[in-house]
Write an enzyme that holds these catalytic residues in place. Structure first.
Site, PDB file in Angstrom:
ATOM      1  N   ASP A  23      48.338 127.457 107.557  1.00 37.62           N
ATOM      2  CA  ASP A  23      48.396 126.133 106.951  1.00 37.62           C
ATOM      3  C   ASP A  23      48.908 126.179 105.517  1.00 37.62           C
ATOM      4  O   ASP A  23      49.664 125.301 105.084  1.00 37.62           O
ATOM      5  CB  ASP A  23      47.014 125.478 106.979  1.00 37.62           C
ATOM      6  CG  ASP A  23      46.642 124.965 108.367  1.00 37.62           C
ATOM      7  OD1 ASP A  23      47.541 124.901 109.230  1.00 37.62           O
ATOM      8  OD2 ASP A  23      45.469 124.633 108.584  1.00 37.62           O
ATOM      9  N   GLY A  24      48.500 127.193 104.750  1.00 37.83           N
ATOM     10  CA  GLY A  24      48.977 127.314 103.373  1.00 37.83           C
ATOM     11  C   GLY A  24      50.480 127.504 103.321  1.00 37.83           C
ATOM     12  O   GLY A  24      51.168 126.894 102.495  1.00 37.83           O
ATOM     13  N   ALA A  42      40.036 118.930 104.927  1.00 36.55           N
ATOM     14  CA  ALA A  42      40.087 120.066 104.011  1.00 36.55           C
ATOM     15  C   ALA A  42      39.031 119.905 102.920  1.00 36.55           C
ATOM     16  O   ALA A  42      37.838 119.832 103.189  1.00 36.55           O
ATOM     17  CB  ALA A  42      41.500 120.193 103.433  1.00 36.55           C
ATOM     18  N   ARG A  82      32.423 108.995  86.165  1.00 28.92           N
ATOM     19  CA  ARG A  82      32.143 110.158  85.328  1.00 28.92           C
ATOM     20  C   ARG A  82      31.527 111.228  86.217  1.00 28.92           C
ATOM     21  O   ARG A  82      30.544 110.980  86.914  1.00 28.92           O
ATOM     22  CB  ARG A  82      31.205 109.819  84.177  1.00 28.92           C
ATOM     23  CG  ARG A  82      31.028 111.006  83.211  1.00 28.92           C
ATOM     24  CD  ARG A  82      30.303 110.594  81.942  1.00 28.92           C
ATOM     25  NE  ARG A  82      30.270 111.698  80.987  1.00 28.92           N
ATOM     26  CZ  ARG A  82      29.760 111.619  79.769  1.00 28.92           C
ATOM     27  NH1 ARG A  82      29.246 110.476  79.342  1.00 28.92           N
ATOM     28  NH2 ARG A  82      29.770 112.672  78.965  1.00 28.92           N
TER      29      ARG A  82
END
Length: 267
Positions: free
Chosen positions: A52-53, A165, A151
């Protein structure tokens, strides 16, 4: 296979298994009427050999083209979301590529614009986080509506395929990629009398845009990630994110739906 889909570019990082298979891949391509080309620009099909990368890098380096097909090829038996093929099952690759009724899966992508810079594109997700031991603060706008002041550690804006993912790890939903949308999830938000956020991920349709304004809070050196790469940004005031009108197209095996891959990976 029609004539306009016979130029293949092989994208890969050199390792022993790929190098051992290169000659047979070239022979198989030639036997079935394909040409192995030397540049992505010449290609009608871009095959990413790795995982996948590697697939994400191939899409990024080729410019998120919508005029070619992408094919992902894994090197082992590990589950993969973008790779339908295994390098040891070459006959399946040929069958899929030469089938006149080839099945194509279309994946949405998101467009990210940082201040006045040219846009970036993501197939998985865009993340923004503080690079120092300090919370990130941002005014969150949906279209022109000031929705909340955030925040916390950061924000993830994910595509449907990116929902499995990073987004899933912070309790976001898994989204069907047939839906044209993007999902916004918080990373460790603070909720008190001064800062109040929705406290859950939410989904925006293709008709809506998201804007994060950071300028008034003096957020120095934020980390902005697009898929598996980080942008080199020292300071920013505004990030605008929307669903891009283009989609990338991948070669699909008939028996490997998105939900089958979710089941195989997580259940």
């Amino acid at each position: 296979m029609t004539a306009h889909r016979n130029n293949i570019y092989l994208f890969y990082k050199k390792n022993e298994k790929i190098l051992a298979n290169l000659s047979s891949l070239h022979e198989l391509a030639e036997q079935n009427g394909f040409n192995i080309v030397s540049t992505m620009k010449e290609a009608n099909i871009i095959a990413a050999l790795g995982g996948d990368g590697t697939f994400l890098q191939a899409v990024r380096k080729s410019g998120f083209r919508d005029d070619c097909l992408y094919a992902g090829v894994t090197l082992d038996e590990q589950p993969s979301f973008y790779c339908d093929f295994n390098i040891d099952e070459k006959e399946k690759m040929v069958e899929a590529m030469t089938n006149a009724d080839i099945e194509v899966r279309r994946f949405p992508i998101i467009e990210v614009k940082v201040d006045q810079n040219p846009p970036f594109y993501c197939l998985n997700e865009c993340t923004i986080r503080s690079s120092v031991i300090k919370t990130l603060t941002a005014d969150v706008y949906i279209n022109d509506l000031h929705f909340e002041t955030f925040r916390g550690d950061g924000i993830v804006i994910a595509t449907p395929t990116g929902s499995t993912a990073y987004n899933k790890s912070i309790n976001g939903a898994v989204v069907d990629p047939l839906m044209d949308c993007m999902q916004i999830s918080e990373i460790a938000s603070l909720n008190n009398n001064t800062y109040r956020t929705l406290g859950s991920s939410f989904i925006l349709s293709e008709q809506n845009s998201l804007t994060l304004r950071l300028g008034s809070y003096q957020n120095l050196n934020p980390i902005v990630g697009v898929d598996n790469e980080a942008l080199n940004i020292q300071q920013l005031e505004k990030i605008e994110v929307k669903l891009h009108h283009q989609k990338i197209k991948t070669v699909k095996l008939k028996d490997n739906s998105f939900w089958r891959r979710v089941q195989r990976t997580f259940l």
